[in-house]
Design an enzyme around this catalytic site. Structure first.
Site, mmCIF file in Angstrom:
data_model
loop_
_atom_site.group_PDB
_atom_site.id
_atom_site.type_symbol
_atom_site.label_atom_id
_atom_site.label_comp_id
_atom_site.label_asym_id
_atom_site.label_seq_id
_atom_site.Cartn_x
_atom_site.Cartn_y
_atom_site.Cartn_z
ATOM 1 N N HIS A 224 0.751 -1.234 -0.069
ATOM 2 C CA HIS A 224 0.014 0.044 -0.093
ATOM 3 C C HIS A 224 0.820 1.293 -0.037
ATOM 4 C CE1 HIS A 224 -3.465 2.413 0.442
ATOM 5 N NE2 HIS A 224 -3.737 2.270 1.834
ATOM 6 N N HIS A 263 -1.979 -2.223 -9.786
ATOM 7 C CA HIS A 263 -2.873 -1.551 -8.871
ATOM 8 C C HIS A 263 -4.320 -2.442 -8.842
ATOM 9 C CE1 HIS A 263 -5.384 1.254 -6.899
ATOM 10 N NE2 HIS A 263 -4.306 1.877 -6.524
ATOM 11 N N ASP A 317 2.614 5.545 -6.849
ATOM 12 C CA ASP A 317 4.104 5.508 -6.112
ATOM 13 C C ASP A 317 5.315 5.384 -7.106
ATOM 14 O OD1 ASP A 317 2.851 5.684 -3.613
ATOM 15 O OD2 ASP A 317 2.453 3.489 -3.696
HETATM 16 N N1 CMC Z 1 5.215 -6.564 -10.834
HETATM 17 C C1 CMC Z 1 5.299 -7.717 -11.440
HETATM 18 N N2 CMC Z 1 4.361 -8.097 -11.720
HETATM 19 C C2 CMC Z 1 3.052 -7.673 -11.207
HETATM 20 C C3 CMC Z 1 3.071 -6.608 -10.520
HETATM 21 C C4 CMC Z 1 4.188 -5.695 -10.386
HETATM 22 N N3 CMC Z 1 4.260 -4.619 -9.643
HETATM 23 N N4 CMC Z 1 1.739 -6.157 -10.154
HETATM 24 C C5 CMC Z 1 1.008 -7.138 -10.641
HETATM 25 N N5 CMC Z 1 1.784 -8.309 -11.488
HETATM 26 C C6 CMC Z 1 1.379 -9.326 -11.950
HETATM 27 C C7 CMC Z 1 1.080 -10.454 -10.912
HETATM 28 O O1 CMC Z 1 2.064 -11.129 -10.575
HETATM 29 C C8 CMC Z 1 -0.254 -11.172 -11.813
HETATM 30 O O2 CMC Z 1 0.670 -12.133 -12.657
HETATM 31 P P1 CMC Z 1 0.002 -13.588 -12.951
HETATM 32 O O3 CMC Z 1 -1.050 -13.259 -13.940
HETATM 33 O O4 CMC Z 1 1.126 -14.088 -13.807
HETATM 34 O O5 CMC Z 1 -0.407 -14.146 -11.575
HETATM 35 C C9 CMC Z 1 -0.750 -10.100 -12.553
HETATM 36 O O6 CMC Z 1 0.140 -8.883 -12.707
HETATM 37 C C10 CMC Z 1 -1.997 -9.468 -11.919
HETATM 38 O O7 CMC Z 1 -1.760 -9.063 -10.587
HETATM 39 P P2 CMC Z 1 -2.467 -9.084 -9.362
HETATM 40 O O8 CMC Z 1 -1.515 -9.704 -8.285
HETATM 41 O O9 CMC Z 1 -3.710 -9.939 -9.563
HETATM 42 O O10 CMC Z 1 -2.763 -7.800 -9.117
HETATM 43 P P3 CMC Z 1 -3.609 -7.426 -7.485
HETATM 44 O O11 CMC Z 1 -4.765 -6.628 -7.776
HETATM 45 O O12 CMC Z 1 -3.697 -8.448 -6.741
HETATM 46 O O13 CMC Z 1 -2.432 -6.463 -6.936
HETATM 47 C C11 CMC Z 1 -0.905 -4.778 -6.160
HETATM 48 C C12 CMC Z 1 -2.325 -5.155 -6.884
HETATM 49 C C13 CMC Z 1 -0.802 -3.217 -5.939
HETATM 50 C C14 CMC Z 1 -0.939 -5.532 -4.884
HETATM 51 C C15 CMC Z 1 0.018 -5.315 -7.219
HETATM 52 O O14 CMC Z 1 0.089 -4.691 -8.330
HETATM 53 C C16 CMC Z 1 1.463 -5.208 -6.343
HETATM 54 O O15 CMC Z 1 1.847 -5.786 -5.620
HETATM 55 N N6 CMC Z 1 2.331 -3.862 -6.893
HETATM 56 C C17 CMC Z 1 3.493 -3.484 -6.354
HETATM 57 C C18 CMC Z 1 3.376 -2.759 -5.022
HETATM 58 C C19 CMC Z 1 2.785 -1.148 -5.432
HETATM 59 O O16 CMC Z 1 3.225 -0.527 -6.239
HETATM 60 N N7 CMC Z 1 1.657 -0.987 -4.519
HETATM 61 C C20 CMC Z 1 1.146 0.367 -4.597
HETATM 62 C C21 CMC Z 1 -0.123 0.442 -5.285
HETATM 63 S S1 CMC Z 1 -0.758 2.053 -5.634
HETATM 64 C C22 CMC Z 1 -0.848 2.772 -3.659
HETATM 65 C C23 CMC Z 1 -2.137 2.739 -3.326
HETATM 66 O O17 CMC Z 1 -3.293 3.086 -4.011
HETATM 67 O O18 CMC Z 1 -2.366 2.188 -2.108
#
Ligand code: CMC
Length: 381
Positions: A224, A263, A317
């Site tokens: 987050h 995101h 971010d």
């Molecule tokens: N780097 C590499 N791969 C990624 C990333 C990333 N940052 N984000 C998502 N993916 C991949 C993920 O591994 C998945 O791959 P697969 O289909 O092979 O399993 C696919 O993309 C779909 O992602 P997801 O995990 O289903 O997405 P989510 O909605 O569960 O997660 C997230 C969202 C923010 C937790 C994730 O994108 C992440 O961990 N990002 C990095 C941390 C980050 O920058 N967080 C700040 C968010 S913005 C601030 C806020 O509003 O809080």
């Protein structure tokens, strides 16, 4: 008796838990709205105090309302000696988010009204906390470097006061505008984890200090608010635009998440990142850190070519850390700066929620043994 089979929504993904007229995130269109205004409109024309008023009270203030609001914030902006002493005692060793969490909780313990569940008292606590945050976060930044606290200047804006309490210098117009815009962009963002955490706490009829302490604790995590600190670390690790392709490929091959991308709601370019990218470019140029920006820009290209089809784009971010770095902040201060802004969304949504309160009490699907099992004494196990 076993529970009936029910669908589990992990992370509450897609679950609508309440109604709100504070703000709205359209993840497909890449649109962020505060009370009907597009974020771009507010970033171009407004300022943080106006936006905080808008989020809290539902409309942009007229001149008199704005002056009263600013005057109200001025009356409680100073920190008392106990608060300053607490910050100075823990900031040199602890993470600034741990210090911030502790200080907000401490200020709550000092406030006689913090046991009240009256809506006006909850609003009062919201404004009191908001008014103090520029000095709190500024003092944490200074104390972590062994510097003395600076008293906030009632003539300065919220953004300028934060910069003043952090650096000891009154900022020029350009730096004030950049900081102000960052605060506007982070003021609210739908039902995100920290806001939800605040709502869960306030729904128990706990006080606003407790709700904001919960929210700060939740914001601390790297999935987050903590992502901006790690995003900048990754950009610095990549170091040059020509390294982006191989460093990111290696990280992705190891299934590492690249901080600052992706995101839960936006599946297109985060509109806040688009605005911040422009500021990142100008402020890095002004402060001789252009290489950092060029590296980030190349990382963005590589990531979009590899993961754009999965809906992975830069989020807020990715560029915010670079802006704060160029303004002279240590990366450990990035998440407290996020909190400095998000106080508006946390308190506006908490006040909205308790006007029509319902205690949060979700269920977990039990997947353990059905029992009943026989109890075996400790000597016989
Ligand atoms: N780097 C590499 N791969 C990624 C990333 C990333 N940052 N984000 C998502 N993916 C991949 C993920 O591994 C998945 O791959 P697969 O289909 O092979 O399993 C696919 O993309 C779909 O992602 P997801 O995990 O289903 O997405 P989510 O909605 O569960 O997660 C997230 C969202 C923010 C937790 C994730 O994108 C992440 O961990 N990002 C990095 C941390 C980050 O920058 N967080 C700040 C968010 S913005 C601030 C806020 O509003 O809080």
């Amino acid at each position: 008796m076993m529970q009936a089979d029910t669908e589990v929504h992990k992370g509450l993904e897609g679950v609508i838990v309440t109604e709100s007229s504070v703000g709205f995130v359209d993840g497909q269109a890449g649109r962020l709205v505060y009370r009907g205004y597009n974020i771009e409109t507010l970033a171009d024309n407004s300022n943080y105090e106006e936006v905080a008023y808008l989020l809290l009270y539902g409309h942009l203030p007229n001149a008199k309302e704005f002056e009263n609001f600013r005057a109200r914030l001025r009356t409680t902006m100073d920190l008392n000696a106990d608060v300053v002493a607490l910050i100075k005692s823990i900031a040199p060793k602890a993470h600034p988010m741990s210090v911030l969490r502790t200080v907000v909780s401490f200020i709550g313990a000092q406030d006689q009204k913090s046991n009240s569940t009256d809506l006006r008292d909850q609003e009062e606590m919201s404004l009191k906390l908001m008014s103090k945050l520029p000095a709190i976060v500024g003092t944490i930044s200074r104390a972590s470097k062994g510097q003395d606290a600076i008293k906030p200047d009632p003539e300065l804006s919220y953004a300028a006061n934060f910069l003043y309490c952090s650096t000891g210098k009154r900022p020029d117009k350009e730096h004030e505008k950049i900081m102000d815009t960052c605060l506007i962009l982070h003021a609210d963002h739908g039902s995100n984890a920290s806001t939800f955490s605040a709502l869960v706490t306030i729904s128990t009829l706990a006080d606003m200090y407790s709700a904001v302490t919960s929210a700060i604790s939740t914001l601390k995590g790297p999935l987050h608010g903590g992502a901006n600190e790690l995003a900048l670390e990754t950009i610095k690790k990549v170091a040059k635009p020509e390294n982006a392709e191989h460093v990111l490929s290696e990280m992705l091959a190891k299934k590492e998440k690249i901080m600052g991308f992706g995101h839960r709601v936006y599946k297109v370019y985060d509109p806040r990142a688009r605005i911040l990218k422009k500021y990142a470019e100008s402020v890095t140029r002004r402060n001789g850190k252009e290489d950092l920006f060029r590296t980030a820009e190349q990382m963005e290209k590589v990531m979009i070519s590899k993961l754009g089809e999965k809906g992975i784009f830069p989020n807020v971010d990715f560029y915010s850390g670079m802006v704060y770095d160029s303004l002279g902040f240590d990366s450990r201060m990035f998440t407290p700066i996020f909190a400095l802004a998000r106080i508006a969304g946390w308190t506006a949504r908490s006040l909205e929620y308790i006007r029509d309160n319902k205690l949060f009490r979700p269920k977990a699907k039990y997947i353990g043994e059905a029992g009943p099992k026989e109890y075996v004494g400790i000597q016989k196990r």
